[in-house]
Design a protein around this motif. Structure first.
Motif, PDB file in Angstrom:
ATOM      1  N   VAL A 190      49.670  60.701  15.828  1.00  0.00           N
ATOM      2  CA  VAL A 190      49.920  61.999  16.453  1.00  0.00           C
ATOM      3  C   VAL A 190      50.480  61.782  17.863  1.00  0.00           C
ATOM      4  N   GLU A 191      49.898  60.795  18.582  1.00  0.00           N
ATOM      5  CA  GLU A 191      50.351  60.481  19.947  1.00  0.00           C
ATOM      6  C   GLU A 191      51.832  60.107  19.957  1.00  0.00           C
ATOM      7  N   ARG A 192      52.261  59.324  18.952  1.00  0.00           N
ATOM      8  CA  ARG A 192      53.657  58.862  18.976  1.00  0.00           C
ATOM      9  C   ARG A 192      54.649  59.978  18.678  1.00  0.00           C
ATOM     10  N   MET A 193      54.116  61.150  18.254  1.00  0.00           N
ATOM     11  CA  MET A 193      54.981  62.335  18.120  1.00  0.00           C
ATOM     12  C   MET A 193      55.075  63.078  19.449  1.00  0.00           C
ATOM     13  N   GLY A 194      54.392  62.538  20.462  1.00  0.00           N
ATOM     14  CA  GLY A 194      54.413  63.191  21.768  1.00  0.00           C
ATOM     15  C   GLY A 194      53.391  64.313  21.909  1.00  0.00           C
ATOM     16  N   LYS A 195      52.454  64.377  20.944  1.00  0.00           N
ATOM     17  CA  LYS A 195      51.433  65.439  20.991  1.00  0.00           C
ATOM     18  C   LYS A 195      50.181  64.945  21.704  1.00  0.00           C
ATOM     19  N   LYS A 196      49.459  65.877  22.307  1.00  0.00           N
ATOM     20  CA  LYS A 196      48.243  65.541  23.049  1.00  0.00           C
ATOM     21  C   LYS A 196      47.038  65.403  22.119  1.00  0.00           C
ATOM     22  N   VAL A 197      46.170  64.459  22.459  1.00  0.00           N
ATOM     23  CA  VAL A 197      44.941  64.238  21.693  1.00  0.00           C
ATOM     24  C   VAL A 197      43.762  64.369  22.654  1.00  0.00           C
ATOM     25  N   LYS A 198      42.873  65.319  22.383  1.00  0.00           N
ATOM     26  CA  LYS A 198      41.720  65.558  23.258  1.00  0.00           C
ATOM     27  C   LYS A 198      40.623  64.504  23.009  1.00  0.00           C
ATOM     28  N   ILE A 199      40.102  63.944  24.098  1.00  0.00           N
ATOM     29  CA  ILE A 199      39.004  62.984  23.985  1.00  0.00           C
ATOM     30  C   ILE A 199      37.672  63.710  24.176  1.00  0.00           C
ATOM     31  N   VAL A 200      36.781  63.517  23.209  1.00  0.00           N
ATOM     32  CA  VAL A 200      35.432  64.085  23.275  1.00  0.00           C
ATOM     33  C   VAL A 200      34.483  62.910  23.484  1.00  0.00           C
ATOM     34  N   GLU A 201      33.552  63.032  24.436  1.00  0.00           N
ATOM     35  CA  GLU A 201      32.651  61.896  24.694  1.00  0.00           C
ATOM     36  C   GLU A 201      31.815  61.610  23.447  1.00  0.00           C
ATOM     37  N   GLY A 202      31.919  60.384  22.950  1.00  0.00           N
ATOM     38  CA  GLY A 202      31.220  59.993  21.722  1.00  0.00           C
ATOM     39  C   GLY A 202      29.819  59.494  22.003  1.00  0.00           C
ATOM     40  N   ASP A 203      29.250  58.852  20.981  1.00  0.00           N
ATOM     41  CA  ASP A 203      27.866  58.417  21.027  1.00  0.00           C
ATOM     42  C   ASP A 203      27.880  56.913  20.723  1.00  0.00           C
ATOM     43  N   TYR A 204      27.267  56.101  21.584  1.00  0.00           N
ATOM     44  CA  TYR A 204      27.279  54.651  21.351  1.00  0.00           C
ATOM     45  C   TYR A 204      26.600  54.266  20.025  1.00  0.00           C
ATOM     46  N   ARG A 205      25.783  55.164  19.509  1.00  0.00           N
ATOM     47  CA  ARG A 205      25.107  54.837  18.233  1.00  0.00           C
ATOM     48  C   ARG A 205      25.976  55.097  17.016  1.00  0.00           C
ATOM     49  N   ASN A 206      27.108  55.734  17.218  1.00  0.00           N
ATOM     50  CA  ASN A 206      28.007  56.010  16.087  1.00  0.00           C
ATOM     51  C   ASN A 206      28.805  54.736  15.780  1.00  0.00           C
ATOM     52  N   ILE A 207      28.087  53.674  15.444  1.00  0.00           N
ATOM     53  CA  ILE A 207      28.745  52.379  15.250  1.00  0.00           C
ATOM     54  C   ILE A 207      29.455  52.309  13.899  1.00  0.00           C
ATOM     55  N   LYS A 208      30.464  51.448  13.840  1.00  0.00           N
ATOM     56  CA  LYS A 208      31.105  51.141  12.562  1.00  0.00           C
ATOM     57  C   LYS A 208      30.507  49.825  12.080  1.00  0.00           C
ATOM     58  N   LEU A 209      30.019  49.815  10.877  1.00  0.00           N
ATOM     59  CA  LEU A 209      29.444  48.586  10.325  1.00  0.00           C
ATOM     60  C   LEU A 209      30.598  47.654   9.983  1.00  0.00           C
ATOM     61  N   THR A 210      30.748  46.618  10.787  1.00  0.00           N
ATOM     62  CA  THR A 210      31.918  45.746  10.641  1.00  0.00           C
ATOM     63  C   THR A 210      31.521  44.299  10.359  1.00  0.00           C
ATOM     64  N   THR A 211      30.613  43.736  11.169  1.00  0.00           N
ATOM     65  CA  THR A 211      30.175  42.344  10.981  1.00  0.00           C
ATOM     66  C   THR A 211      28.676  42.333  10.650  1.00  0.00           C
ATOM     67  N   PRO A 212      28.142  41.198  10.166  1.00  0.00           N
ATOM     68  CA  PRO A 212      26.724  41.168   9.781  1.00  0.00           C
ATOM     69  C   PRO A 212      25.763  41.634  10.885  1.00  0.00           C
ATOM     70  N   ASP A 213      26.062  41.359  12.141  1.00  0.00           N
ATOM     71  CA  ASP A 213      25.187  41.808  13.243  1.00  0.00           C
ATOM     72  C   ASP A 213      24.994  43.324  13.246  1.00  0.00           C
ATOM     73  N   ASP A 214      26.026  44.032  12.828  1.00  0.00           N
ATOM     74  CA  ASP A 214      25.940  45.497  12.846  1.00  0.00           C
ATOM     75  C   ASP A 214      24.841  46.018  11.919  1.00  0.00           C
ATOM     76  N   LEU A 215      24.486  45.221  10.908  1.00  0.00           N
ATOM     77  CA  LEU A 215      23.416  45.652   9.998  1.00  0.00           C
ATOM     78  C   LEU A 215      22.071  45.667  10.721  1.00  0.00           C
ATOM     79  N   LEU A 216      21.896  44.755  11.686  1.00  0.00           N
ATOM     80  CA  LEU A 216      20.661  44.740  12.486  1.00  0.00           C
ATOM     81  C   LEU A 216      20.576  46.006  13.331  1.00  0.00           C
ATOM     82  N   PHE A 217      21.695  46.359  13.978  1.00  0.00           N
ATOM     83  CA  PHE A 217      21.712  47.590  14.779  1.00  0.00           C
ATOM     84  C   PHE A 217      21.453  48.799  13.877  1.00  0.00           C
ATOM     85  N   ALA A 218      22.046  48.768  12.693  1.00  0.00           N
ATOM     86  CA  ALA A 218      21.907  49.897  11.769  1.00  0.00           C
ATOM     87  C   ALA A 218      20.445  50.093  11.379  1.00  0.00           C
ATOM     88  N   GLU A 219      19.751  48.998  11.067  1.00  0.00           N
ATOM     89  CA  GLU A 219      18.329  49.111  10.696  1.00  0.00           C
ATOM     90  C   GLU A 219      17.545  49.697  11.863  1.00  0.00           C
TER      91      GLU A 219
END
Ligand code: CTP
Ligand code: MG
Length: 228
Positions: A190-219
């Protein structure tokens, strides 16, 4: 404000090294994808879920939806090579409507309040995404040597769900597809079309499970939730 959501689930989970799609890993007796789907299943504002899966895993996912009583999945479409291709396929199944969310199957800890905030901001601005300020100092590294220290105060780590007006994100994905451009998230298209993208403050707990360590955080996050 009603919305639809596209959930890409067609990855291979290579970095998780689980020997299978990481979304099928169980956390407290429930596959990761079910944790994610239940958030939307329980939201009255969610009109429908479009899942994107690998064709070979379709029967598995269909079985899980039945087993865990997920009823809002209105269509299951085939994934592509890159996440962007999977999302493109998912967007083709979106019904007419104002707002669509695109949310990684691998982010099970998204909260309803944040979803509603994103939907509202997307309605106003066309596109809205959650992001958190970077905690670490970030450097550009070449051949094992620090090349440059990037100014941290302007760096934000971006998450999903990313929320868009349906027409805008369809156009952005169509253009990227036609031009053979691959971005690392949907908002960048969307940005590369020159359109604006609003940033909303997220939550550090909204993690993406990517590597094995993330499973520890998830538990840990899940046990906190249970204690509440
Ligand atoms: N995804 C997808 N289609 C792809 C690649 C990824 O639908 N071709 C989905 C994943 O299933 C995941 C989300 O996009 O829910 C975010 O991707 P990522 O965290 O990178 O997951 P994987 O691609 O599965 O993991 P990896 O990159 O480690 O292989
Ligand atoms: Mg990936």
């Amino acid at each position: 404000m009603l919305y639809q959501v596209v959930i890409p689930a067609a990855g291979q989970g290579k970095r998780m090294k689980a020997g299978m799609n990481k979304l099928l890993i169980e956390l407290q007796h429930q596959p990761v994808i079910i944790h994610t789907l239940k958030v939307f299943e329980q939201d009255d504002d969610c009109r429908g879920i479009i899942m994107v899966v690998n064709e070979a895993e379709r029967p598995l996912f269909v079985e899980l939806l039945k087993k865990f009583g997920i009823k809002k999945v209105i269509s299951i479409v085939s994934g592509g090579i890159e996440r962007q291709h999977s999302v493109y396929n998912g967007l083709q199944a979106v019904k007419e409507g104002e707002i669509v969310l695109i949310h990684d199957g691998a982010r099970p800890f998204i909260r309803l309040e944040k979803i509603h905030e994103l939907v509202k901001e997307a309605q106003e601005h066309g596109a809205a995404i959650p992001a958190v300020p970077m905690k670490d100092t970030v450097k550009k590294v070449r051949n094992g040597m620090a090349e440059e220290t990037v100014e941290r105060s302007s760096l934000w780590a971006v998450q999903t769900p990313q929320a868009f007006r349906v027409s805008l994100v369809l156009e952005a994905h169509k253009r990227a597809q036609e031009e053979g451009y691959i971005g690392t998230d949907d908002a960048s298209l969307v940005e590369r079309m020159g359109k604006k993208v609003k940033i909303v403050e997220g939550d550090y707990r909204n993690i993406k499970l990517t590597t094995p360590d993330d499973l520890l955080f998830a538990e840990a996050i899940l046990s906190l939730k249970e204690a509440r």
